[in-house]
Design an enzyme around this catalytic site. Structure first.
Site, PDB file in Angstrom:
ATOM      1  N   GLY A  75       0.808  -1.226   0.000  1.00  0.00           N
ATOM      2  CA  GLY A  75       0.000   0.000   0.000  1.00  0.00           C
ATOM      3  C   GLY A  75       0.834   1.265   0.000  1.00  0.00           C
ATOM      4  O   GLY A  75       0.335   2.343   0.319  1.00  0.00           O
ATOM      5  N   GLU A 122      -3.902  -8.652 -12.448  1.00  0.00           N
ATOM      6  CA  GLU A 122      -4.365  -7.521 -11.630  1.00  0.00           C
ATOM      7  C   GLU A 122      -5.788  -7.118 -12.051  1.00  0.00           C
ATOM      8  O   GLU A 122      -6.653  -6.872 -11.215  1.00  0.00           O
ATOM      9  CB  GLU A 122      -3.389  -6.347 -11.796  1.00  0.00           C
ATOM     10  CG  GLU A 122      -3.703  -5.110 -10.990  1.00  0.00           C
ATOM     11  CD  GLU A 122      -3.205  -5.158  -9.543  1.00  0.00           C
ATOM     12  OE1 GLU A 122      -2.230  -5.874  -9.266  1.00  0.00           O
ATOM     13  OE2 GLU A 122      -3.812  -4.470  -8.703  1.00  0.00           O
ATOM     14  N   ASP A 131       3.649  -0.921 -13.890  1.00  0.00           N
ATOM     15  CA  ASP A 131       4.206  -1.600 -12.716  1.00  0.00           C
ATOM     16  C   ASP A 131       4.785  -2.965 -13.080  1.00  0.00           C
ATOM     17  O   ASP A 131       5.896  -3.317 -12.673  1.00  0.00           O
ATOM     18  CB  ASP A 131       3.125  -1.787 -11.646  1.00  0.00           C
ATOM     19  CG  ASP A 131       2.484  -0.473 -11.248  1.00  0.00           C
ATOM     20  OD1 ASP A 131       2.991   0.581 -11.658  1.00  0.00           O
ATOM     21  OD2 ASP A 131       1.469  -0.504 -10.527  1.00  0.00           O
TER      22      ASP A 131
END
Ligand code: GLA
Length: 387
Positions: free
Chosen positions: A122, A160, A172
């Protein structure tokens, strides 16, 4: 790293009585170019020296048995039952990645996998992409599927989308898989053409300050931003048919076709159009060794992300405002999807400790949250580290 890998190997042997293959896949930073990837623009990320490590070995049956050392938690499922799980989030990154083999018609076999990671969760450093890339890469090895890296990047991104529900761009997973030590990657997210740009800065370090703010609605807001950008493209397309993404849109087009229709959609898309251009000139600054000019653009990016794209938060804004006039901080901005996580700062080496010592108590007393600092080095992408 040796400690983590040693721990992983011995735990794996104890639990599964097998010798595993161990794969490492890093988190990432991004110097400039935020929320541009899903608009087919450019990004400038790099893999870092924090990573997810996966130990893996095939089984004789069709069970997938997973264990996450960090959560002291395990999970099992049969291949025929593969689907996203709702009661825990970490297995989804692995299951979603495994599912991509099935989707491509590559025979998947049961496997045991043990996961440990030192990418903070996070924090906007893509801990999930690290796990997805580690899984796809590890399965490719043990199944001998012979996939190329770009295919694996796409599979990790789909994991994802399908198992975490975030309609992320490709940055990413690309950075995690393709990273190169001491280089940033100038990636064209439309063609996936890329260039490694040297990033060894004399006396300047990449420092991340983690707000430790985690917003549970971040993924919903992220998907909303994607849709807002798409709306702007549709509106421009009504007049200029060969526009396919915000990559093809100019500010003049926004003035003509978007601003008169909706101020918010204009604001969102204007940020992206400006950010794509900012990245291109920021990259030229870097190649010319003009770090100050690049740093100035990082501050501008933050302002845009905060005021126009509205993906920042009070804590991130505060951290950037504190360093704006500090001569030792060449550039700073929030990094990643937003709504929490880290700021990325280019800081003169000799000023780092003093900066942290002054920010930390002030931050903690205002926001009642810990402020953590990471000095990151730029490392290689996904790789096998022992077999
Ligand atoms: C998240 C997504 C990326 C990218 C960034 C914002 O990290 O996963 O694809 O869109 O946000 O730049």
């Amino acid at each position: 790293m040796e400690n983590l890998v040693g721990l992983l190997r011995s735990e794996f042997q104890e639990r599964f009585q097998q010798q595993p293959l161990v794969v490492r896949s890093p988190g990432r930073i991004n110097i400039i170019g935020e929320h541009t990837d899903y608009n087919e623009g450019f990004v400038l990320p790099a893999a870092i020296d924090k990573a997810a490590y996966m130990a893996i070995a095939l089984r004789d049956d069709d069970e997938i048995c997973l264990q996450a050392v960090d959560f002291n938690d395990s999970f099992s499922i049969r291949i025929s039952d593969l689907r996203p799980v709702t009661n825990a989030s970490w297995p989804n990154y692995i299951l979603g990645s495994a599912a991509q083999f099935v989707n491509r018609g590559i025979p998947l076999k049961g496997f045991n996998a043990l996961l440990v990671s030192d990418v903070p969760i996070g924090a906007g450093m893509s801990s999930s992409a690290a796990v997805e890339c580690a899984t796809v890469f590890a399965l490719n090895e043990v199944l001998q599927a012979k996939l190329d890296k770009l295919t694996m990047v796409r599979m990790a991104q789909k994991a994802e989308h399908e198992y975490a529900g975030v309609l992320c761009g490709i940055m990413d997973q690309f950075a995690s898989m393709m990273g190169k030590r001491d280089h940033v990657i100038k990636l064209d997210c439309r063609s996936l053409a890329y260039e490694y740009v040297p990033f060894k800065l004399d006396g300047v370090k990449v420092v991340l300050f983690n707000t430790n703010v985690k917003h549970s609605l971040a993924s919903t807001a992220y998907n909303t931003r994607c849709m807002e950008c798409e709306t702007a493209v549709n509106w421009v397309q009504e007049h200029v048919p060969d526009v396919h993404a915000l990559r093809d849109v100019s500010e003049e087009m926004l003035n003509q076709y978007v601003l008169p229709r909706n101020k918010l959609i204009d604001q969102r898309s204007r940020f992206v159009v400006q950010e794509i251009n900012r990245l291109l000139s920021g990259c030229a600054d870097l190649q010319q060794g003009n770090l100050r000019a690049l740093g100035k653009k990082m501050y501008e990016t933050h302002t845009g992300l905060s005021n126009l794209y509205e993906v920042s938060c009070e804590e991130l804004d505060w951290l950037v405002d504190q360093v704006r006039r500090n001569n030792a901080v060449i550039g700073a901005r929030m990094m990643g999807g937003g709504f929490g996580g880290c700021t990325i700062n280019l800081v003169k080496e000799e000023a780092i400790d003093e900066l942290y010592d002054s920010l930390k108590p002030a931050y903690e007393s205002i926001f009642r949250l810990p402020l953590t600092m990471y000095q990151v080095a730029i490392g290689n992408g996904t790789e096998v580290i022992s077999q």
